[in-house]
Structure formats: C-alpha cells, structure tokens
Design an enzyme around this catalytic site. Structure first.
Site, PDB file in Angstrom:
ATOM      1  N   HIS A  93       0.805  -1.230   0.000  1.00  0.00           N
ATOM      2  CA  HIS A  93       0.000   0.000   0.000  1.00  0.00           C
ATOM      3  C   HIS A  93       0.835   1.277   0.000  1.00  0.00           C
ATOM      4  O   HIS A  93       0.408   2.306   0.536  1.00  0.00           O
ATOM      5  CB  HIS A  93      -0.962   0.010   1.188  1.00  0.00           C
ATOM      6  CG  HIS A  93      -2.009  -1.052   1.140  1.00  0.00           C
ATOM      7  ND1 HIS A  93      -2.567  -1.497  -0.038  1.00  0.00           N
ATOM      8  CD2 HIS A  93      -2.603  -1.765   2.143  1.00  0.00           C
ATOM      9  CE1 HIS A  93      -3.485  -2.430   0.247  1.00  0.00           C
ATOM     10  NE2 HIS A  93      -3.508  -2.618   1.549  1.00  0.00           N
ATOM     11  N   HIS A 153      -9.682   1.259   1.092  1.00  0.00           N
ATOM     12  CA  HIS A 153      -9.521   0.146   2.028  1.00  0.00           C
ATOM     13  C   HIS A 153     -10.616   0.163   3.097  1.00  0.00           C
ATOM     14  O   HIS A 153     -10.369  -0.169   4.263  1.00  0.00           O
ATOM     15  CB  HIS A 153      -8.137   0.222   2.681  1.00  0.00           C
ATOM     16  CG  HIS A 153      -7.563  -1.104   3.058  1.00  0.00           C
ATOM     17  ND1 HIS A 153      -8.055  -1.864   4.096  1.00  0.00           N
ATOM     18  CD2 HIS A 153      -6.541  -1.814   2.526  1.00  0.00           C
ATOM     19  CE1 HIS A 153      -7.354  -2.971   4.208  1.00  0.00           C
ATOM     20  NE2 HIS A 153      -6.427  -2.975   3.262  1.00  0.00           N
ATOM     21  N   GLU A 177     -11.628  -4.631  -2.131  1.00  0.00           N
ATOM     22  CA  GLU A 177     -10.755  -3.599  -2.695  1.00  0.00           C
ATOM     23  C   GLU A 177     -10.639  -3.786  -4.205  1.00  0.00           C
ATOM     24  O   GLU A 177      -9.976  -4.705  -4.677  1.00  0.00           O
ATOM     25  CB  GLU A 177      -9.371  -3.680  -2.059  1.00  0.00           C
ATOM     26  CG  GLU A 177      -9.372  -3.561  -0.547  1.00  0.00           C
ATOM     27  CD  GLU A 177      -8.104  -4.113   0.065  1.00  0.00           C
ATOM     28  OE1 GLU A 177      -7.034  -3.518  -0.153  1.00  0.00           O
ATOM     29  OE2 GLU A 177      -8.186  -5.159   0.742  1.00  0.00           O
TER      30      GLU A 177
END
Length: 346
Positions: free
Chosen positions: A103, A174, A312
């Site tokens: 991420h 998220h 996601e």
C-alpha cells in the site's frame, strides 16, 4: 453539506469531516487520507446502521493501523521485493511487509491531508499533489478522488490522476464493511457472491501472486454461488493458511474498463445488501484476518480480527512486475481514471 472539525494531526494540520446526505443515507468523509469514516444506511426495519469500521477523530487514524476507509495510492496492494519495474527502469520502494511493499506505506497518500472541494449536499472532490519520486515512484502527479452519493443509495468513487512521466498508478479504497453494524462482531456470517471465475493464488505467506490465474471451480475460492464468508475460511487449504483466511485477489468477470458487478454481500442480521461494481480487473477479498485485536473504534466500539471485510477494487497485486497481468502503467500526460460503486439496499 455538513462540515465539522475532525481534529489536528501530529504535525499541526487541521482536518475536517464532510457529510454527504441524500435524505435516506449519509456518508462521512475526511480530508485525512480522503477516507470513508462512516456509511449510515437503513436496515430491513428502517433503523439506521453504520456499516463501516472507523475512528472518531484524526488521531485514531494516525495511531491505529489497518488503513481503515483510506484511499490507497499511488500503488495499492503488494509490490514483490519492494521493486517496481516502470518504463523499463527498476524503482526500489520501502520494504514494509515481509520482503515487499504494501500500500505504498509508510509514505502513502492515506496519511496525507487532501484539499476538499464540496459541491452541493452529495458530491465532493479531494485532491492532492504527489511530487516526482514521492513514494519512490516517478513523475509529478496530480490525484483527484471524487465521491458522489446518488439518490438510489449508491456511493460512487472516481479516481483520476495525471503524471508528467510514465508511472505506476493503482488506486483503491480500504474501507472495512460490517453490514450488521460496525462493532457488532464477526463478519463470517455475511453471505457473499463474487462475480469472479478465477483468482490469483499466492506463492507463500508473503501473499505475492504466483502469476497464475486459476479457475475457482471446486475450490474454497468459488463464491459464484453465494455462501457465508466463514463457511470455508478455516478449511484445510494451504492458500488460506498462508494468509490466515481470505486475503486474495479475484479476477472480475467481464470486460476490463467497463463498469460491471464484482460482488454482492448481505448482512444476515440487518438485512442490508451491498453491491460492488468496478471497471478494474480485480477485487481483493480481505476478511480482516489481521485487524489488531482490541483496536478502539467509533463510539466506544472495539474491533477484533474479522470484525470487518474489505472488497478492494484494483489492478492485480504486483501486476507492474508480472508479465501475465494487466499492468497499471500509464504514460506521461495520459488521464488515469477508474470507477467503483458501492450500492446499498435495506
């Protein structure tokens, strides 16, 4: 649009909470990470239920992990060995997840304050500038995240970006869902359907895909016929053991670039149904296996592993380095855009 103070960051930057309202449901958003803080929808009895995990102020988002509700970028999910091959050149990223980058942390846009431009009661644009080599990736990039709450209870997310060099761009949100209500317990009793005939198996516990795109038939990854998230989550299956349950990317059926159904989830206790639509290649089902046990949440709630699940929408993990995957690589001056919709029914 209602706007409230949301606290001050540890660097002294004021943040705010913005509420979208269509008269039937409300969505709270913050300029810190352009995050979804709350989604309040009516259940089967007309009672308002907050269906997302989150925190009461910006301090909670700074101090607690898990990326709750945050926009992830420039590069969502995992990059193998924290090295991205962009335009033929390898860029070394920060190692923050085993041997990999996850991420774009620790310097991702999820921990930065965006500029907010509200429009009416149900539309807002968050923008941020990401300079060349921010997050170890090339190109000066302008990023916009647009949220729109429609009259038919759909929350539309549009990601737009523009770079002056060829670069990697893979944005997602998220947000963790519990359709029975945040803080109400485990999500394993949720019924889930995925419009996905294939998934990308991982090599080991580091959760980097092998590069194969495998048929879900006769596997625990077959959600084409709706089933409880928890039905097979503890099965004697090595793929699940690698990552403590579901934390896998699925290849969404249909044409990439076209908005199409990706998932449908139902909270059995509330009767709330949520459809997920995307124009991206994949969707990551994460069952919240590693939510910090005892994490403080909104309104005095306490979160535990599997208190929420994520859907996601994304390019496949490590796609920038994997020849068989659609690459999230975009040339200089090319408008980068993707769309995701979460639609709710009581």
């Amino acid at each position: 649009m209602q706007i409230k103070d949301f606290g001050t960051t540890k660097d002294g930057v004021a943040t705010h909470l913005y509420t979208l309202d269509n008269g039937n449901m409300q969505v709270d958003l913050t300029d810190f990470g352009a995050a979804i803080v709350a989604i309040r929808v009516p259940d089967r009895d007309g009672k308002t239920v907050d269906v997302t995990l989150g925190h009461d102020n910006v301090t909670g988002y700074e101090e607690n992990g898990g990326y709750l509700g945050a926009v992830i970028g420039r590069s969502a999910n995992r990059i193998g060995l924290a090295k991205a091959l962009v335009d033929g050149k390898e860029y070394a990223m920060t190692v923050n997840d085993n041997d990999n980058n996850l991420h774009n942390a620790p310097n991702g846009i999820d921990h930065q304050v965006f500029k907010a431009v509200p429009s009416g009661s149900n539309y807002i644009t968050f923008t941020i500038f990401s300079p060349h080599m921010h997050q170890e990736l090339p190109g000066n990039m302008v990023i916009a995240v647009i949220y729109e709450l429609t009259a038919d209870n759909a929350l539309k997310l549009t990601y737009r970006a523009l770079s002056d060099e060829t670069t990697l761009a893979n944005f997602t949100n998220h947000v963790y869902f519990n359709l029975n209500g945040q803080g109400t317990g485990n999500i394993e009793d949720h019924t889930l359907k995925l419009y996905a005939s294939a998934y990308t198996p991982v090599a080991d516990h580091q959760a980097i895909p092998t590069g194969r795109i495998m048929d879900v038939t006769d596997t625990v990854f077959d959600f084409r016929i709706p089933k409880k998230i928890g039905r097979d989550i503890n099965a004697d299956e090595q793929q699940l053991k690698f990552v403590g349950g579901y934390d896998h990317n699925f290849a969404v059926d249909g044409a990439i670039g076209c908005l199409r159904p990706a998932a449908c989830a139902v909270g059995e206790k509330s009767g709330i149904t949520m459809e997920t639509w995307t124009d991206l290649p994949g969707i990551q089902l994460y069952a919240g296996n590693f939510i910090t046990d005892g994490m403080p949440g909104k309104g005095g709630a306490t979160y535990h592993p599997r208190s929420g699940f994520c859907l996601e929408t994304q390019y496949f993990p490590n796609a920038i380095n994997q020849p068989g995957f659609v690459k999230p690589e975009f040339g200089a001056g090319k408008l980068i855009e993707s769309n995701t919709v979460y639609k709710f029914f009581g």
